[in-house]
Design a protein around this motif. Structure first.
Motif, PDB file in Angstrom:
ATOM      1  N   GLU A 247      -7.255  -5.213  -0.443  1.00 50.27           N
ATOM      2  CA  GLU A 247      -6.179  -4.075  -0.831  1.00 50.27           C
ATOM      3  C   GLU A 247      -6.765  -3.003  -0.589  1.00 50.27           C
ATOM      4  O   GLU A 247      -6.072  -1.978   0.161  1.00 50.27           O
ATOM      5  CB  GLU A 247      -5.992  -3.861  -2.513  1.00 50.27           C
ATOM      6  CG  GLU A 247      -4.925  -2.858  -2.943  1.00 50.27           C
ATOM      7  CD  GLU A 247      -4.534  -3.018  -4.327  1.00 50.27           C
ATOM      8  OE1 GLU A 247      -3.890  -2.196  -4.833  1.00 50.27           O
ATOM      9  OE2 GLU A 247      -5.168  -3.554  -5.183  1.00 50.27           O
ATOM     10  N   PHE A 248      -8.058  -2.531  -0.705  1.00 50.16           N
ATOM     11  CA  PHE A 248      -8.581  -1.299  -0.187  1.00 50.16           C
ATOM     12  C   PHE A 248      -8.636  -1.136   1.292  1.00 50.16           C
ATOM     13  O   PHE A 248      -8.395  -0.186   1.994  1.00 50.16           O
ATOM     14  CB  PHE A 248     -10.202  -1.344  -0.750  1.00 50.16           C
ATOM     15  CG  PHE A 248     -10.710  -0.113  -0.038  1.00 50.16           C
ATOM     16  CD1 PHE A 248     -10.777   1.290  -0.467  1.00 50.16           C
ATOM     17  CD2 PHE A 248     -11.824  -0.262   1.233  1.00 50.16           C
ATOM     18  CE1 PHE A 248     -11.392   2.381   0.087  1.00 50.16           C
ATOM     19  CE2 PHE A 248     -12.438   0.832   1.602  1.00 50.16           C
ATOM     20  CZ  PHE A 248     -12.245   2.052   1.166  1.00 50.16           C
ATOM     21  N   ARG A 250      -6.474  -2.752   3.299  1.00 49.18           N
ATOM     22  CA  ARG A 250      -5.205  -2.791   3.993  1.00 49.18           C
ATOM     23  C   ARG A 250      -4.907  -1.104   3.957  1.00 49.18           C
ATOM     24  O   ARG A 250      -4.120  -0.684   4.760  1.00 49.18           O
ATOM     25  CB  ARG A 250      -4.228  -3.375   3.262  1.00 49.18           C
ATOM     26  CG  ARG A 250      -4.593  -4.836   3.305  1.00 49.18           C
ATOM     27  CD  ARG A 250      -3.764  -5.816   2.160  1.00 49.18           C
ATOM     28  NE  ARG A 250      -4.174  -7.255   2.416  1.00 49.18           N
ATOM     29  CZ  ARG A 250      -4.118  -7.834   1.097  1.00 49.18           C
ATOM     30  NH1 ARG A 250      -3.933  -7.367  -0.183  1.00 49.18           N
ATOM     31  NH2 ARG A 250      -4.430  -9.197   1.142  1.00 49.18           N
ATOM     32  N   GLU A 251      -5.116  -0.538   2.839  1.00 52.29           N
ATOM     33  CA  GLU A 251      -4.900   0.925   2.550  1.00 52.29           C
ATOM     34  C   GLU A 251      -5.742   1.858   3.850  1.00 52.29           C
ATOM     35  O   GLU A 251      -5.069   2.300   4.144  1.00 52.29           O
ATOM     36  CB  GLU A 251      -5.119   1.336   1.182  1.00 52.29           C
ATOM     37  CG  GLU A 251      -4.292   0.840  -0.049  1.00 52.29           C
ATOM     38  CD  GLU A 251      -4.560   1.244  -1.213  1.00 52.29           C
ATOM     39  OE1 GLU A 251      -5.812   1.849  -1.505  1.00 52.29           O
ATOM     40  OE2 GLU A 251      -4.052   0.714  -2.177  1.00 52.29           O
ATOM     41  N   GLU A 252      -6.843   1.438   3.915  1.00 53.59           N
ATOM     42  CA  GLU A 252      -7.587   1.983   4.966  1.00 53.59           C
ATOM     43  C   GLU A 252      -7.037   1.876   6.301  1.00 53.59           C
ATOM     44  O   GLU A 252      -7.086   2.811   7.239  1.00 53.59           O
ATOM     45  CB  GLU A 252      -9.023   1.604   4.745  1.00 53.59           C
ATOM     46  CG  GLU A 252      -9.943   2.304   5.778  1.00 53.59           C
ATOM     47  CD  GLU A 252     -11.467   1.452   5.765  1.00 53.59           C
ATOM     48  OE1 GLU A 252     -12.228   2.422   5.332  1.00 53.59           O
ATOM     49  OE2 GLU A 252     -11.482   0.378   5.829  1.00 53.59           O
ATOM     50  N   ALA A 255      -3.941   3.806   6.686  1.00 46.71           N
ATOM     51  CA  ALA A 255      -4.203   5.263   6.907  1.00 46.71           C
ATOM     52  C   ALA A 255      -4.711   5.703   8.054  1.00 46.71           C
ATOM     53  O   ALA A 255      -4.557   7.048   8.530  1.00 46.71           O
ATOM     54  CB  ALA A 255      -5.395   5.839   5.701  1.00 46.71           C
ATOM     55  N   PRO A 263       1.988  -5.923   3.968  1.00 48.03           N
ATOM     56  CA  PRO A 263       0.306  -5.528   3.827  1.00 48.03           C
ATOM     57  C   PRO A 263      -0.365  -6.827   2.705  1.00 48.03           C
ATOM     58  O   PRO A 263      -1.414  -7.416   3.225  1.00 48.03           O
ATOM     59  CB  PRO A 263       0.274  -4.277   3.047  1.00 48.03           C
ATOM     60  CG  PRO A 263       1.441  -3.643   3.438  1.00 48.03           C
ATOM     61  CD  PRO A 263       2.740  -4.673   3.694  1.00 48.03           C
TER      62      PRO A 263
END
Length: 460
Positions: A247-248, A250-252, A255, A263
């Motif tokens: 999850e982290f 994918r967010e990175e 961004a 995602p």
């Protein structure tokens, strides 16, 4: 960040048996995003430039030493008599060292470098605490040990849950187990730790209580990310850690300028590198060693491992790129194509139903459907070289070692066993045989045979 002129050593505890994992693999070597959890932690430690690293080992010592491959010193804890006893085993490995020490856990892999740095920095503030403890406040304090401290973080008492009173259990500030101190202070305090407790173990937390009794100050800092101190003790917790990491990541990725169409269905490896304006469709899995340049498009249901994708490359859907696959600018690999240890130069295409292994495909070459490079004879692998702008017809077999020249054409259905020169047409087919009316006579005879067989069954 920590003062770069200040030395620190780290002691990582990894001696436990990890029985809840029910595995022959050491607990801290179970992978998250393709990398052992211990290596995730060591990567964060290494980013701060430690002077020394000691991993305390016990059960599965050989596995750990093989995995570390000399990147850290090991210290044996045998028997295992608690966390305080474990840290003591690192004293010999740190002989002659008098700097700061950071105590970490091999099964707590997501501690951020900035959190480690904050602990070390707190040691050197004006009040000079003897020990710094990393605390956290989970939604459910459960059976964690408690940190009894005031609003300034000054610790009055540390207590394990089993030994805590009801009033102490009501405290929501919990002990992560991570500590920082000066080497001399840490080992001096550990020599005074006893095992008069419910587990009859030597608890690391008791160094705080002993320092307090001496009139020294011990402090706690609280992480704003409780998930970074989550320990992993079971397969379910390992799966939760994987989900957290993904999850982290994918967010990175988003961004940083990548588009993920769905995602939650995209899975990254610990070392996946993505450029800007990369588009990733649903159900794409990255194994280790993948680099994707700007503007690449990876379509649904692809699996990539050990592959390098250049600018504007398109892959999939349903493609597999294996280690050694290199797709240069604007190359294209379509559905049900597998590429292994092969360079596809700029603009080369393999649109569908193809295997390219141990090959080099020239710029602008086109590989037809059903083409395979026959790269293995049962003993050795051989290379296929396809020149620029060559055209390989559908259902061709290129039997390596073999070279197809620039601008050459291989006719559909060919099995090529000898080199093809530049600009040459190569056809390797049996001559077609034509028998007019044969199929009509065959079908008529077979229909009569089938009808007779059916009649025989009905009269029997």
């Amino acid at each position: 960040m920590t003062d770069t002129t200040r030395e620190f050593a780290t002691i990582i505890l990894a001696a436990g048996k990890g029985t809840r994992m029910k595995s022959d693999l050491h607990k801290v070597l179970h992978p998250i995003a393709g990398q052992p959890m211990l290596m995730h932690l060591l990567a964060s430690v290494d980013s701060l430039g430690p002077a020394r690293k000691v991993v305390v080992v016990g059960s599965g010592r050989d596995q750990l030493e093989n995995a570390l491959a000399g990147s850290a010193v090991t210290a044996l804890q045998e028997p295992q008599l608690g966390t305080g006893h474990a840290v003591q085993q690192a004293e010999i490995a740190l002989a002659g060292y008098d700097g700061d020490v950071l105590v970490l856990y091999g099964d707590v892999p997501f501690v951020r470098p900035q959190t480690m740095a904050a602990m070390l920095d707190r040691l050197h503030e004006a009040d000079s605490p003897k020990v710094v403890v990393l605390a956290f406040e989970p939604d459910d304090a459960g059976h964690y040990g408690r940190v009894i401290a005031d609003d300034m973080g000054r610790i009055a008492k540390m207590v394990e849950y089993k030994d805590a009173s009801e009033e102490e259990r009501a405290c929501r500030v919990c002990n992560s187990g991570l500590m920082a101190g000066r080497a001399a202070d840490m080992f001096d305090l550990l020599r005074r730790v006893g095992n008069d407790n419910a587990q009859q173990e030597y608890y690391l937390v008791d160094v705080v209580n002993i320092a307090n009794a001496d009139g020294d100050l011990c402090t706690a800092i609280t992480t704003d990310r409780p998930d970074e101190v989550a320990g992993i003790n079971s397969r379910a917790e390992l799966a939760a850690a994987e989900a957290q990491w993904q999850e982290f990541r994918r967010e990175e990725a988003m961004a940083d300028g990548a588009t993920l169409r769905d995602p939650p269905s995209v899975f990254f490896s610990f070392d996946t590198k993505l450029g800007r304006d990369v588009t990733i469709e649903p159900n794409v899995v990255f194994g280790p060693g993948v680099t994707v340049a700007d503007g690449a498009h990876i379509k649904a249901f692809c699996h990539l491992e050990g592959a390098t994708l250049g600018e504007g490359v398109e892959v999939g859907p349903f493609a597999r790129l294996r280690p050694g696959a290199v797709l240069e600018k604007n190359a294209f690999v379509g559905n049900f194509v597998e590429v292994k240890k092969t360079v596809m130069h700029e603009g080369a295409k393999a649109s569908h139903l193809t295997y390219l292994g141990d090959a080099e495909v020239g710029a602008g070459a086109n590989i037809g459907a059903g083409t395979i490079t026959c790269n293995y004879d049962g003993y050795f692998k051989y290379k296929t070289t396809i020149g620029p702008r060559a055209f390989i017809g559908s259902n061709s077999a290129l039997v390596a070692p073999v070279s197809i020249g620039a601008d050459a054409i291989v006719g559909a259905g060919s099995t090529v066993t000898r080199d093809v020169l530049d600009g040459e047409l190569r056809l390797v087919r049996a001559e077609q045989s034509v028998k007019p009316g044969w199929a009509d006579r065959f079908h008529e005879a077979m229909r009569k045979k089938k009808a007779a067989a059916k009649e025989g069954r009905e009269t029997s």
